[in-house]
Scaffold this active site. Sequence first.
Site, mmCIF file in Angstrom:
data_model
loop_
_atom_site.group_PDB
_atom_site.id
_atom_site.type_symbol
_atom_site.label_atom_id
_atom_site.label_comp_id
_atom_site.label_asym_id
_atom_site.label_seq_id
_atom_site.Cartn_x
_atom_site.Cartn_y
_atom_site.Cartn_z
ATOM 1 N N GLY A 15 0.809 -1.219 0.000
ATOM 2 C CA GLY A 15 0.000 0.000 0.000
ATOM 3 C C GLY A 15 0.841 1.266 0.000
ATOM 4 N N VAL A 17 1.263 3.517 2.377
ATOM 5 C CA VAL A 17 2.070 3.672 3.587
ATOM 6 C C VAL A 17 3.135 2.575 3.655
ATOM 7 C CG1 VAL A 17 2.000 3.682 6.120
ATOM 8 C CG2 VAL A 17 0.197 4.812 4.828
ATOM 9 N N ARG A 42 -4.493 -10.837 -2.967
ATOM 10 C CA ARG A 42 -4.284 -10.270 -4.312
ATOM 11 C C ARG A 42 -2.805 -10.100 -4.630
ATOM 12 N NH1 ARG A 42 -8.543 -6.933 -2.442
ATOM 13 N NH2 ARG A 42 -7.064 -5.487 -1.538
ATOM 14 N N ARG A 102 -6.158 3.121 18.737
ATOM 15 C CA ARG A 102 -5.618 4.396 19.214
ATOM 16 C C ARG A 102 -6.208 4.891 20.526
ATOM 17 N NH1 ARG A 102 -6.021 7.242 13.460
ATOM 18 N NH2 ARG A 102 -4.206 6.275 12.483
ATOM 19 N N CYS A 131 -2.584 10.930 10.713
ATOM 20 C CA CYS A 131 -1.627 11.836 10.059
ATOM 21 C C CYS A 131 -1.855 13.311 10.407
ATOM 22 C CB CYS A 131 -1.673 11.647 8.546
ATOM 23 S SG CYS A 131 -3.328 11.346 7.892
ATOM 24 N N GLN A 158 -6.335 18.167 3.243
ATOM 25 C CA GLN A 158 -5.656 16.869 3.187
ATOM 26 C C GLN A 158 -5.542 16.319 1.773
ATOM 27 O OE1 GLN A 158 -7.715 15.683 7.408
ATOM 28 N NE2 GLN A 158 -6.824 13.987 6.281
ATOM 29 N N SER A 161 -3.422 11.143 -1.173
ATOM 30 C CA SER A 161 -2.618 9.954 -0.870
ATOM 31 C C SER A 161 -3.002 9.339 0.472
ATOM 32 C CB SER A 161 -1.120 10.275 -0.893
ATOM 33 O OG SER A 161 -0.845 11.317 0.014
ATOM 34 N N GLY A 162 -3.607 10.125 1.348
ATOM 35 C CA GLY A 162 -4.094 9.597 2.622
ATOM 36 C C GLY A 162 -5.140 8.516 2.431
ATOM 37 N N ARG A 240 -10.725 17.364 2.172
ATOM 38 C CA ARG A 240 -9.844 16.760 1.167
ATOM 39 C C ARG A 240 -9.685 17.734 0.015
ATOM 40 N NH1 ARG A 240 -7.485 11.999 2.192
ATOM 41 N NH2 ARG A 240 -9.456 10.893 2.426
ATOM 42 N N HIS A 247 -0.235 17.065 3.682
ATOM 43 C CA HIS A 247 -1.426 17.681 4.277
ATOM 44 C C HIS A 247 -1.044 19.066 4.798
ATOM 45 C CE1 HIS A 247 -3.315 13.881 3.934
ATOM 46 N NE2 HIS A 247 -3.562 13.592 5.203
HETATM 47 O O1 25A Z 1 -10.814 1.191 5.078
HETATM 48 P P1 25A Z 1 -9.729 0.403 5.740
HETATM 49 O O2 25A Z 1 -9.806 -1.058 5.529
HETATM 50 O O3 25A Z 1 -9.502 0.797 7.202
HETATM 51 O O4 25A Z 1 -8.380 0.805 4.953
HETATM 52 C C1 25A Z 1 -7.794 2.006 5.102
HETATM 53 C C2 25A Z 1 -7.005 2.331 3.888
HETATM 54 O O5 25A Z 1 -6.176 3.368 4.284
HETATM 55 C C3 25A Z 1 -4.855 3.139 3.816
HETATM 56 C C4 25A Z 1 -4.742 1.843 3.095
HETATM 57 O O6 25A Z 1 -4.634 2.108 1.692
HETATM 58 C C5 25A Z 1 -6.087 1.189 3.363
HETATM 59 O O7 25A Z 1 -6.649 0.734 2.148
HETATM 60 N N1 25A Z 1 -4.074 3.282 5.020
HETATM 61 C C6 25A Z 1 -3.798 2.459 6.028
HETATM 62 N N2 25A Z 1 -3.139 3.096 6.998
HETATM 63 C C7 25A Z 1 -3.003 4.370 6.583
HETATM 64 C C8 25A Z 1 -2.409 5.559 7.102
HETATM 65 N N3 25A Z 1 -1.839 5.587 8.301
HETATM 66 C C9 25A Z 1 -3.591 4.472 5.313
HETATM 67 N N4 25A Z 1 -3.606 5.610 4.609
HETATM 68 C C10 25A Z 1 -3.032 6.686 5.147
HETATM 69 N N5 25A Z 1 -2.466 6.692 6.353
HETATM 70 P P2 25A Z 1 -3.590 1.465 0.678
HETATM 71 O O8 25A Z 1 -4.378 1.018 -0.481
HETATM 72 O O9 25A Z 1 -2.490 2.390 0.411
HETATM 73 O O10 25A Z 1 -2.979 0.206 1.411
HETATM 74 C C11 25A Z 1 -3.702 -0.926 1.606
HETATM 75 C C12 25A Z 1 -2.720 -2.003 2.102
HETATM 76 O O11 25A Z 1 -3.479 -2.928 2.858
HETATM 77 C C13 25A Z 1 -3.410 -4.192 2.178
HETATM 78 N N6 25A Z 1 -4.661 -4.902 2.319
HETATM 79 C C14 25A Z 1 -5.872 -4.537 1.899
HETATM 80 N N7 25A Z 1 -6.769 -5.477 2.182
HETATM 81 C C15 25A Z 1 -6.113 -6.475 2.802
HETATM 82 C C16 25A Z 1 -4.764 -6.097 2.912
HETATM 83 N N8 25A Z 1 -3.853 -6.884 3.471
HETATM 84 C C17 25A Z 1 -4.271 -8.054 3.966
HETATM 85 N N9 25A Z 1 -5.524 -8.483 3.924
HETATM 86 C C18 25A Z 1 -6.486 -7.714 3.356
HETATM 87 N N10 25A Z 1 -7.752 -8.150 3.313
HETATM 88 C C19 25A Z 1 -3.168 -3.850 0.751
HETATM 89 O O12 25A Z 1 -2.652 -4.942 0.074
HETATM 90 C C20 25A Z 1 -2.180 -2.722 0.893
HETATM 91 O O13 25A Z 1 -0.888 -3.196 1.194
HETATM 92 P P3 25A Z 1 -3.111 -5.270 -1.439
HETATM 93 O O14 25A Z 1 -2.706 -6.709 -1.635
HETATM 94 O O15 25A Z 1 -4.526 -4.888 -1.655
HETATM 95 O O16 25A Z 1 -2.187 -4.390 -2.349
HETATM 96 C C21 25A Z 1 -2.556 -3.191 -2.832
HETATM 97 C C22 25A Z 1 -2.131 -3.256 -4.278
HETATM 98 O O17 25A Z 1 -3.113 -4.022 -5.007
HETATM 99 C C23 25A Z 1 -3.896 -3.180 -5.852
HETATM 100 N N11 25A Z 1 -5.292 -3.477 -5.531
HETATM 101 C C24 25A Z 1 -5.960 -3.103 -4.467
HETATM 102 N N12 25A Z 1 -7.212 -3.554 -4.510
HETATM 103 C C25 25A Z 1 -7.335 -4.262 -5.653
HETATM 104 C C26 25A Z 1 -6.097 -4.236 -6.317
HETATM 105 N N13 25A Z 1 -5.892 -4.850 -7.455
HETATM 106 C C27 25A Z 1 -6.893 -5.527 -8.012
HETATM 107 N N14 25A Z 1 -8.121 -5.600 -7.436
HETATM 108 C C28 25A Z 1 -8.374 -4.990 -6.272
HETATM 109 N N15 25A Z 1 -9.592 -5.077 -5.710
HETATM 110 C C29 25A Z 1 -3.480 -1.785 -5.540
HETATM 111 O O18 25A Z 1 -3.453 -0.988 -6.672
HETATM 112 C C30 25A Z 1 -2.109 -1.930 -4.937
HETATM 113 O O19 25A Z 1 -1.116 -1.891 -5.940
HETATM 114 O O1 L14 Z 2 -6.871 7.367 10.686
HETATM 115 O O2 L14 Z 2 -8.313 9.143 4.254
HETATM 116 O O3 L14 Z 2 -4.869 7.039 9.953
HETATM 117 O O4 L14 Z 2 -6.748 10.657 4.403
HETATM 118 C C1 L14 Z 2 -5.437 8.257 7.669
HETATM 119 C C2 L14 Z 2 -5.803 8.640 6.289
HETATM 120 C C3 L14 Z 2 -7.861 7.992 8.231
HETATM 121 C C4 L14 Z 2 -8.213 8.413 6.823
HETATM 122 C C5 L14 Z 2 -6.063 7.268 9.753
HETATM 123 C C6 L14 Z 2 -7.426 9.728 4.864
HETATM 124 C C7 L14 Z 2 -6.487 7.416 8.312
HETATM 125 C C8 L14 Z 2 -7.139 9.327 6.269
#
Ligand code: 25A
Ligand code: L14
Length: 342
Positions: A15, A17, A42, A102, A131, A158, A161-162, A240, A247
Amino acid sequence: MHNKKYNIAVAGATGAVGKEMRKILESRNFPVKNIRYMASSRSEGKILKWKDRDIKVEDLQKADFAGVDIVLFSAGGNRSKEFAPKAVSSGAVVIDNSSAFRMDREVPLVVPEVNPEAALNHKGIIANPNCSTIQMVMALKPIFDEAGIRRVVVSTYQSVSGAGLKAVDELMQQTRDFLDDKEIKCDIFPYQMAFECLPQIPQSDAFGENGYTSEEMKLLNETRKILEDDSIRVTMTAVRVPVIGGHSESVNVETIKTIKPKRARELLSEFPGVTVIDDPARQKYPLANIAWGKDDVYVGRIRRDESIECGLNMWVVADNLRKGAALNAIQIAELLIDRSNI
Ligand code: 25A
Ligand code: L14
């Protein structure tokens, strides 16, 4: 630091991050013995580099954490809730980027320059703040220590990329389509994000009963927890903007004692991890494009709030994926190592 090296795992390594985490671990020469990358099914089998080594991405669901010393989680809150306890029971320390833990009383919420001591009381999990909170408390801490804080009014600007890598792609695509007069598609964002400001973060399930978004409530609750002062009042609007990375925040602080802008500039300049860019005569102030790719939090436009007795305004900018997420998490790991906590 000692000469000891550690077994590290990055959960969410593919991802936005996770990618920063891999870069920062490498560039800071983090004492890595062995490194593992985990993501969703995936990405299973995908090859990512660690220095000149090829590392195969594992499915987090199937991963066994035996022998891992530190797991950096950044795969979303649900994955953290499911897999962090498993990592802890295998003996690892978890540093979690999601909002899952948190506000848990048992879990320290840490910005190493602000409240390092809190980290040392962990029970296996340490949470990395949001962030927008991280960059704000970095700018508030020296003012808080000198003059006390009664109230903060913050509006955030913001970057996309977040919201992850796919959100960045969506902004790019929408921008192209807008300029080419094509139809705009919205998968991630609820409305067109290109050439627009959206007063809603995150993209779904954002609003609580009080009308504030979850992102906004984090700015209140996390700030109080990190500064260890529940009397601080915070009101906030999180927006956003069509910026890719970095940000920005307009931060208005009402202090308890008077503090002059000159003194605030001095204190902020001395504070580790903060750089002051504040020279209005030469049109110098922080910008997302200055902060993007950098480690520091940038503060400028420091001036008196002339509408109240004791108050300051400032403009605070940082790289949301570095200090706002990956860098702060890795600094927490370095702090544990430095204090022989691991
Ligand atoms: O809503 P949530 O679930 O709480 O998720 C929050 C989102 O915020 C981001 C992160 O985005 C996440 O999706 N995030 C997390 N912490 C953050 C922070 N502190 C933050 N953003 C800002 N500040 P992200 O997309 O950058 O990273 C996601 C990572 O999580 C992995 N992941 C997702 N689902 C998972 C999982 N890992 C394990 N089990 C699961 N069920 C994700 O892995 C990524 O590392 P990935 O394998 O999905 O790889 C992402 C790559 O694959 C592509 N892709 C994504 N979805 C699909 C896909 N390709 C085909 N089909 C899809 N449906 C992406 O383009 C990427 O290259
Ligand atoms: O709580 O979408 O760390 O820009 C950081 C990214 C919440 C959402 C968190 C975004 C996330 C935020």
